[in-house]
Design a protein around this motif. Structure first.
Motif, mmCIF file in Angstrom:
data_model
loop_
_atom_site.group_PDB
_atom_site.id
_atom_site.type_symbol
_atom_site.label_atom_id
_atom_site.label_comp_id
_atom_site.label_asym_id
_atom_site.label_seq_id
_atom_site.Cartn_x
_atom_site.Cartn_y
_atom_site.Cartn_z
ATOM 1 N N GLY A 37 0.821 -1.211 0.000
ATOM 2 C CA GLY A 37 0.000 0.000 0.000
ATOM 3 C C GLY A 37 0.848 1.252 0.000
ATOM 4 N N ALA A 38 1.907 1.258 0.809
ATOM 5 C CA ALA A 38 2.817 2.418 0.846
ATOM 6 C C ALA A 38 3.496 2.613 -0.507
ATOM 7 N N ALA A 39 3.859 1.509 -1.165
ATOM 8 C CA ALA A 39 4.499 1.613 -2.481
ATOM 9 C C ALA A 39 3.570 2.268 -3.493
ATOM 10 N N PHE A 40 2.275 1.982 -3.394
ATOM 11 C CA PHE A 40 1.308 2.618 -4.297
ATOM 12 C C PHE A 40 1.088 4.084 -3.941
ATOM 13 N N LEU A 41 1.191 4.418 -2.666
ATOM 14 C CA LEU A 41 0.940 5.799 -2.236
ATOM 15 C C LEU A 41 2.110 6.737 -2.511
ATOM 16 N N LEU A 42 3.330 6.212 -2.460
ATOM 17 C CA LEU A 42 4.504 7.052 -2.701
ATOM 18 C C LEU A 42 4.642 7.351 -4.191
ATOM 19 N N SER A 43 5.105 8.538 -4.504
ATOM 20 C CA SER A 43 5.256 8.943 -5.896
ATOM 21 C C SER A 43 6.602 8.494 -6.449
ATOM 22 N N PRO A 44 6.606 7.809 -7.592
ATOM 23 C CA PRO A 44 7.883 7.417 -8.182
ATOM 24 C C PRO A 44 8.660 8.618 -8.721
ATOM 25 N N ASP A 45 7.981 9.739 -8.925
ATOM 26 C CA ASP A 45 8.654 10.930 -9.444
ATOM 27 C C ASP A 45 9.664 11.499 -8.459
ATOM 28 N N GLU A 48 13.581 9.152 -5.450
ATOM 29 C CA GLU A 48 15.044 9.261 -5.364
ATOM 30 C C GLU A 48 15.469 10.387 -4.421
ATOM 31 N N ASP A 49 14.556 11.311 -4.115
ATOM 32 C CA ASP A 49 14.883 12.454 -3.266
ATOM 33 C C ASP A 49 14.712 12.175 -1.784
ATOM 34 N N GLY A 50 14.245 10.991 -1.435
ATOM 35 C CA GLY A 50 13.952 10.678 -0.038
ATOM 36 C C GLY A 50 15.204 10.419 0.777
ATOM 37 N N PRO A 51 15.020 10.232 2.077
ATOM 38 C CA PRO A 51 16.155 9.983 2.966
ATOM 39 C C PRO A 51 16.698 8.560 2.784
ATOM 40 N N ARG A 71 12.659 1.755 -3.274
ATOM 41 C CA ARG A 71 12.501 2.416 -4.580
ATOM 42 C C ARG A 71 12.015 1.419 -5.630
ATOM 43 N N SER A 72 12.547 0.205 -5.594
ATOM 44 C CA SER A 72 12.130 -0.815 -6.555
ATOM 45 C C SER A 72 10.642 -1.125 -6.423
ATOM 46 N N TRP A 73 10.154 -1.226 -5.195
ATOM 47 C CA TRP A 73 8.742 -1.510 -4.977
ATOM 48 C C TRP A 73 7.865 -0.355 -5.447
ATOM 49 N N VAL A 74 8.300 0.868 -5.174
ATOM 50 C CA VAL A 74 7.513 2.037 -5.602
ATOM 51 C C VAL A 74 7.461 2.082 -7.122
#
Length: 146
Positions: A37-45, A48-51, A71-74
Motif C-alpha cells: 500500500g505504501a508503495a502505491f501511495l509514494l510517488s515514483p517521481d 530518489e529524493d527521499g532519505p 525504490r524498486s517496490w515504488v
C-alpha cells in the motif's frame, strides 16, 4: 399478576475476536499489505529524493543487499519496470513473493484453514536458492562499490 420476560439467548461470553488467533504468517501478510500500500501511495517521481533508510548505508555509505528495495517496490507498483529493476533487481521478485504470500494467507483463512508455515516456506529449496543468489548479488555490489 407479573409476567416474566421471555427467555432470551445468552450472548457468548467471549467475543468473536477472542477466537481468532493471529499467527506469524498473518502478521507478516498484514505487514506486506501495508508495504505494498505504501508503495502505491509514494510517488515514483520523487522517490530518489527521499532519505537514506538503510542503517548499513547510512553508517558506511555502502549498499547492502536490500538497498534500493523501497525504490524498486515504488517503481514496480507504478509500472516503471526498468527503473524498478535498476533500483534493485530483487525488488520485483520480493514484491511478487509478498503478493503471492498475502493471497495464500487470505485464501487459507477464508477457507478456515490454518495459515501457511513461514518456517517451512523459508526452508524450501527455492527460497534458500533465491536467498543465496540475493546475498551473492549484494556481496558483488558491495565489492564493486568499495
Amino acid at each position: 399478576m407479573t409476567t416474566t420476560p421471555p427467555a432470551t439467548e445468552e450472548l457468548p461470553t467471549r467475543s468473536l475476536l477472542r477466537h481468532i488467533r493471529l499467527s506469524s504468517a498473518d502478521v507478516v501478510a498484514a505487514g506486506g499489505v501495508a508495504a505494498i500500500g505504501a508503495a502505491f501511495l509514494l510517488s515514483p517521481d520523487h522517490i530518489e529524493d527521499g532519505p537514506v533508510l538503510c542503517p548499513f548505508r547510512a553508517l558506511t555509505g555502502l549498499p547492502c543487499p536490500g538497498c534500493g528495495l523501497t525504490r524498486s517496490w515504488v517503481y514496480g507498483a507504478h509500472g516503471w519496470w526498468q527503473e524498478s529493476f535498476s533500483a534493485n533487481p530483487f525488488g520485483l521478485v520480493a514484491l511478487a513473493a509478498v503478493m503471492t504470500f498475502v493471497v495464500l494467507v487470505v485464501v487459507r483463512r477464508a477457507r478456515r484453514l490454518s495459515p501457511p508455515s513461514l518456517d517451512k516456506m523459508l526452508r524450501h529449496p527455492l527460497a534458500i536458492g533465491v536467498g543465496a543468489i540475493w546475498l551473492g548479488y549484494g556481496l558483488i555490489r558491495l565489492a564493486l562499490a568499495i
